[in-house]
Enzyme design. Structure first.
Site, mmCIF file in Angstrom:
data_model
loop_
_atom_site.group_PDB
_atom_site.id
_atom_site.type_symbol
_atom_site.label_atom_id
_atom_site.label_comp_id
_atom_site.label_asym_id
_atom_site.label_seq_id
_atom_site.Cartn_x
_atom_site.Cartn_y
_atom_site.Cartn_z
ATOM 1 N N ALA A 93 0.780 -1.137 -0.035
ATOM 2 C CA ALA A 93 0.007 0.107 -0.017
ATOM 3 C C ALA A 93 0.750 1.175 -0.059
ATOM 4 O O ALA A 93 0.198 2.252 -0.217
ATOM 5 C CB ALA A 93 -0.837 0.175 1.220
ATOM 6 N N CYS A 94 2.070 1.188 0.457
ATOM 7 C CA CYS A 94 2.666 2.604 0.822
ATOM 8 C C CYS A 94 4.314 2.420 0.659
ATOM 9 O O CYS A 94 4.864 1.254 0.601
ATOM 10 C CB CYS A 94 2.555 2.875 2.382
ATOM 11 S SG CYS A 94 2.663 1.600 3.257
ATOM 12 N N GLY B 230 0.700 4.435 -2.630
ATOM 13 C CA GLY B 230 0.801 5.756 -2.429
ATOM 14 C C GLY B 230 2.342 5.912 -1.953
ATOM 15 O O GLY B 230 3.106 5.090 -1.580
ATOM 16 N N ASN C 81 4.379 7.374 4.803
ATOM 17 C CA ASN C 81 3.220 7.031 3.687
ATOM 18 C C ASN C 81 2.153 8.106 3.865
ATOM 19 O O ASN C 81 2.229 9.062 4.708
ATOM 20 C CB ASN C 81 2.778 5.821 3.984
ATOM 21 C CG ASN C 81 1.773 5.586 5.309
ATOM 22 O OD1 ASN C 81 2.194 6.270 6.367
ATOM 23 N ND2 ASN C 81 0.769 5.126 5.043
ATOM 24 N N CYS D 152 -0.724 8.762 4.869
ATOM 25 C CA CYS D 152 -1.570 8.992 6.076
ATOM 26 C C CYS D 152 -0.568 8.928 7.360
ATOM 27 O O CYS D 152 -1.365 9.368 8.280
ATOM 28 C CB CYS D 152 -2.616 7.825 6.316
ATOM 29 S SG CYS D 152 -3.845 7.905 5.139
ATOM 30 N N GLY D 153 0.544 8.766 7.321
ATOM 31 C CA GLY D 153 1.407 9.206 8.157
ATOM 32 C C GLY D 153 1.579 8.109 9.346
ATOM 33 O O GLY D 153 2.705 8.246 10.332
ATOM 34 N N GLU D 154 1.033 7.024 9.175
ATOM 35 C CA GLU D 154 1.456 5.932 10.210
ATOM 36 C C GLU D 154 2.542 5.027 9.879
ATOM 37 O O GLU D 154 3.089 4.363 10.826
ATOM 38 C CB GLU D 154 0.156 5.070 10.329
ATOM 39 C CG GLU D 154 -0.095 3.934 9.605
ATOM 40 C CD GLU D 154 -0.632 4.364 7.976
ATOM 41 O OE1 GLU D 154 -0.668 3.765 7.163
ATOM 42 O OE2 GLU D 154 -0.889 5.624 7.931
ATOM 43 N N PRO E 103 -5.091 3.251 8.544
ATOM 44 C CA PRO E 103 -6.502 3.564 8.012
ATOM 45 C C PRO E 103 -7.086 2.338 7.589
ATOM 46 O O PRO E 103 -6.580 1.544 6.854
ATOM 47 C CB PRO E 103 -6.071 4.790 7.128
ATOM 48 C CG PRO E 103 -4.888 5.381 7.381
ATOM 49 C CD PRO E 103 -4.047 4.219 7.700
ATOM 50 N N THR E 104 -8.256 1.992 7.947
ATOM 51 C CA THR E 104 -8.901 0.934 7.548
ATOM 52 C C THR E 104 -10.388 1.255 7.039
ATOM 53 O O THR E 104 -11.166 0.559 7.083
ATOM 54 C CB THR E 104 -9.253 -0.172 8.591
ATOM 55 O OG1 THR E 104 -10.070 0.588 9.829
ATOM 56 C CG2 THR E 104 -8.081 -0.410 9.394
ATOM 57 N N GLY E 105 -10.637 2.615 6.405
ATOM 58 C CA GLY E 105 -11.685 3.119 5.973
ATOM 59 C C GLY E 105 -12.598 2.097 5.194
ATOM 60 O O GLY E 105 -13.753 2.032 5.372
#
Length: 726
Positions: free
Chosen positions: A89-90, A118, A275, A277-279, A422-424
């Site tokens: 993902a990142c 991303g 990444n 979202c910063g996590e 994130p798990t949106g």
């Protein structure tokens, strides 16, 4: 196989995850998708020496997925067992202070976005604006100008028909251009493909915390010369960060020195970026594979089923390590680094639902204790699982010199094992609350294809209402019509406490929960601290300092209603409480004209856009004059007014589509019923990515017109699964 997915989950799966034919119709079921993923990820076992049973592993992974106990990040669900095969993902890419480096990274960024990933960057190494360029005797344009280049490139790749790209842009607080960077997104029309964060250093925080000197200064350093350019007030810079975040939620902040103290492979260099979202802090050319355990599914009766949780952790670590091995990386350098550290990020979703099942209010000390207990267990067991894999498969390649390189930990397969990501979208598939966030609302509104809306009330609330004896149709009607349960006398106080939503929770408690998870997480924690519309700048400043004190690695905040033109809100509005005014028409717009055949002659429809999306419609008949032309002009003016007032494009099209006149006409095999019907068709043809971005910024989902929420550092729609970060 009976997978307990909701109607909402089916919509999301069909739209984003399931295989489709050339006409865009889904040709696999959710069961097929999970089987495809389990089979492909299990096949990685064959790449290692020693006895293995791929069929057994496949069944194990299939059980994880179909029970919705664990789900990997979206690229794995989408691409496993398919031609693209990119499962991470990142990514983080390096940026050095040279044109060669910048544009090589730009090329690599496009390749990653094309593959569905991303990207994060630190622009801190680029010399400041107006600094010397020795090769040309000119002056530098600075890092912000190059961010714009990356933003345009991301937009171009996206318009080429690929999955949306997302970026994180980071600048150190000691960079000479930091003031401009902080204010960069005060204009919400800029850099819509970027999240931005300021990297705060220990020296900055020390200056800021110097209570004996409120004007304590720190050094700004030119990255080209490594010389001090000037000294500035730490308080002034901090106040500017707070002000911009208060305005529209950006920039976020990360504590970069704290992140590097937890760098598991310090000999490979310093971490400079995360990444989108910063996590997930990463070294240059690293990627990370993420997945989340559904904590709601780990509850049996009124207690956490730690036996099930332990088994899920071990199976999930096996799954994610296989993903690292079998992934088709977009660049050879990324493959080398990713397999060298083998970072995985096992996180959670459904924390709020788990608390509800356990009878614990999110807004309580007991919730903080439960967060620590759960995450410490996941951290410990994920390390045990990683060590067990290392005994069979070997340590990660860069183990020597890492923090694990000692007799006490002779085996470790993965340099990191835990991340709260994130798990949106995957939480919608799992039918549970997002990440570690509180529940967003008791009622979820879903838009369906025929334009109708269906309201679903939280099933946990329904179950408790029935078991506690206060369930009634009148109660459901009241909640569905927008009344907060906190205002309904028929609901017991302890139930109101149990179902507090994101905006019922004090910002300090948001930080307390984030810090509790961070204490037992290798990487970082994605979470949004929600503020009410009346929050003061001082409230945000207090939360930032609390996050630093409590050991968080970064903070993202959102003050409700702070985005320009947020047209949807929580709960019901009084009829006369909102006065909508259109945004001004800019001096310059860009557009396109399309010719449509109608029964009255050719209709020429022009649709113009500004930097916030579609803003006006002009329509003109081939034959000018008369009543028809005046009515067409009036329709265009009203549509333009609606577009600049934030009315969704779908709502406008719905009103125009199907209007009939006595003389319909045929065009391209379709009957055009009237001039308004023709305008609706052109609007549908020209719904473009700029409109998608602008509606998302306004708080409206560009795909279903539902409410966009700010959660986990991202924009997410709970109705259809749209996410600006994936």
């Amino acid at each position: 196989m009976n997978i307990p997915v909701s109607n909402n989950a089916l919509i999301v799966l069909e739209k984003r995850y399931l295989k489709k034919d050339k006409e865009g119709k889904a040709i696999e079921t959710p069961e097929d998708m999970f089987l495809r993923v389990a089979k492909h990820i299990a096949s990685a076992d064959s790449l290692f020496a020693g006895p293995f049973d791929i069929e057994k592993t496949e069944k194990k992974f299939l059980k994880l997925l179909t029970n919705l106990w664990f789900l990997p990040n979206s690229p794995t669900l989408m691409n496993a067992g398919r031609r693209l095969g990119q499962l991470a993902a990142c990514f983080v890419l390096p940026l050095e202070d040279s044109m060669d480096s910048i544009f090589e990274t730009l090329k690599h960024t496009a390749m990653i976005h094309k593959s569905g990933g991303g990207t994060g960057f630190s622009f801190s190494r680029i010399r400041p604006e107006k600094d010397i360029v020795l090769s040309t005797a000119g002056v530098s344009s600075g890092p912000i100008s190059f961010m714009t280049v990356f933003d345009v490139a991301t937009e171009t790749v996206k318009q080429g028909g690929t999955r949306r790209g997302a970026n994180m842009g980071i600048l150190r607080v000691d960079h000479p251009d930091i003031e401009s960077f902080i204010e960069l997104k005060n204009d919400t029309g800029k850099l819509n493909n970027f999240n931005i964060s300021v990297a705060l250093t220990d020296s900055f925080m020390d200056a800021l915390s110097n209570e004996s000197d409120k004007d304590s200064e720190y050094d700004l350093i030119n990255p080209r010369t490594e010389q001090i350019t000037r000294r500035v007030s730490a308080r002034k810079i901090f106040d500017a960060i707070v002000h911009s975040a208060w305005l529209n939620g950006e920039p976020g902040i990360i504590f970069i020195d704290r992140i590097n103290r937890d760098n598991p492979v310090p000999e490979l260099g310093n971490i400079e970026a995360t990444n989108p979202c910063g996590e997930q802090p990463l070294l240059p050319y690293e990627s990370c594979t993420l997945g989340s355990i559904n904590l709601s599914a780990m509850v049996s009766g009124k207690a956490v089923n730690y036996k099930r949780l332990k088994k899920t952790i071990h199976d999930s670590v096996h799954f994610l390590d296989n993903v690292v091995e079998i992934n088709k990386y977009p660049l050879a350098r990324i493959e080398k680094m990713s397999k060298g550290t083998r970072k995985i990020g096992l996180g959670v979703m459904g924390f709020a639902d788990m608390l509800i099942k356990l009878g614990i209010s999110y807004d309580s000390e007991e919730a903080v204790t439960q967060a620590e207990k759960i995450m410490s267990f996941i951290s410990e067991e994920s390390k045990i699982a990683s060590a067990a894999l290392a005994k069979k498969r070997g340590n990660f390649a860069f183990y020597k010199g890492s923090i694990y390189d000692s007799p006490d930990t002779p085996y470790m397969r993965n340099a990191t094992t835990t991340t709260i990501a994130p798990t949106g979208t995957i939480s919608i598939i799992a039918g549970t609350s997002s990440g570690i966030e509180p529940i967003f609302g008791i009622v979820q509104t879903r838009r369906v294809l025929d334009g109708k809306t269906l309201s679903d009330i939280n099933p946990l609330f329904i179950g408790i209402a029935k078991s506690e004896g206060f369930y009634s149709k009148n109660l459901l009607d009241e909640i569905t019509n927008g009344t907060s349960i906190q205002q309904i006398d028929a609901i017991p106080d302890q139930i109101k406490d149990l179902f507090k939503t994101a905006h019922d929770i004090l910002p300090e408690q948001h930080i307390n929960i984030q810090a509790a998870f961070q204490r037992f997480t290798d990487n970082a924690v994605s979470k949004t601290v929600n503020f009410g519309p009346d929050a003061l700048r001082s409230d945000i400043a207090k939360v930032y300092m609390l996050a630093h004190t409590k050991g968080c690695k970064g903070v993202t905040i959102y003050r409700y209603g702070s985005r320009d033109h947020q047209v949807l809100s929580i709960g019901a509005e009084k009829k006369d409480s909102v006065k909508i005014a259109p945004r001004p028409r800019p001096e310059c717009t860009v557009g396109i004209t399309e010719r449509m055949k109608t029964g009255c002659g050719n209709l020429y429809v022009t649709i113009n856009s500004d930097d916030k999306g579609m803003c006006e419609v002009f329509a003109q008949m081939g034959k000018t004059g008369g009543c028809a032309s005046s009515q067409i002009e009036a329709a265009g003016r009203l549509i333009s007014l609606a577009l600049r007032s934030g009315v969704s494009i779908e709502a406008i099209m719905k009103q125009l589509t199907g209007i009939r006149c006595p003389s319909p006409a045929w065009q391209n095999g379709e009957m055009v019923l009237s001039c308004p019907d023709a305008i609706a068709r052109v609007l549908n043809h020209r719904t473009d990515s700029s409109f998608v971005d602008s509606t998302a910024m306004m708080g409206v989902c560009p795909e279903c017109s539902g409410v966009i929420t700010h959660q986990e550092g991202c924009l997410v729609c709970h109705s259809c699964g749209y996410s600006k970060c994936s």
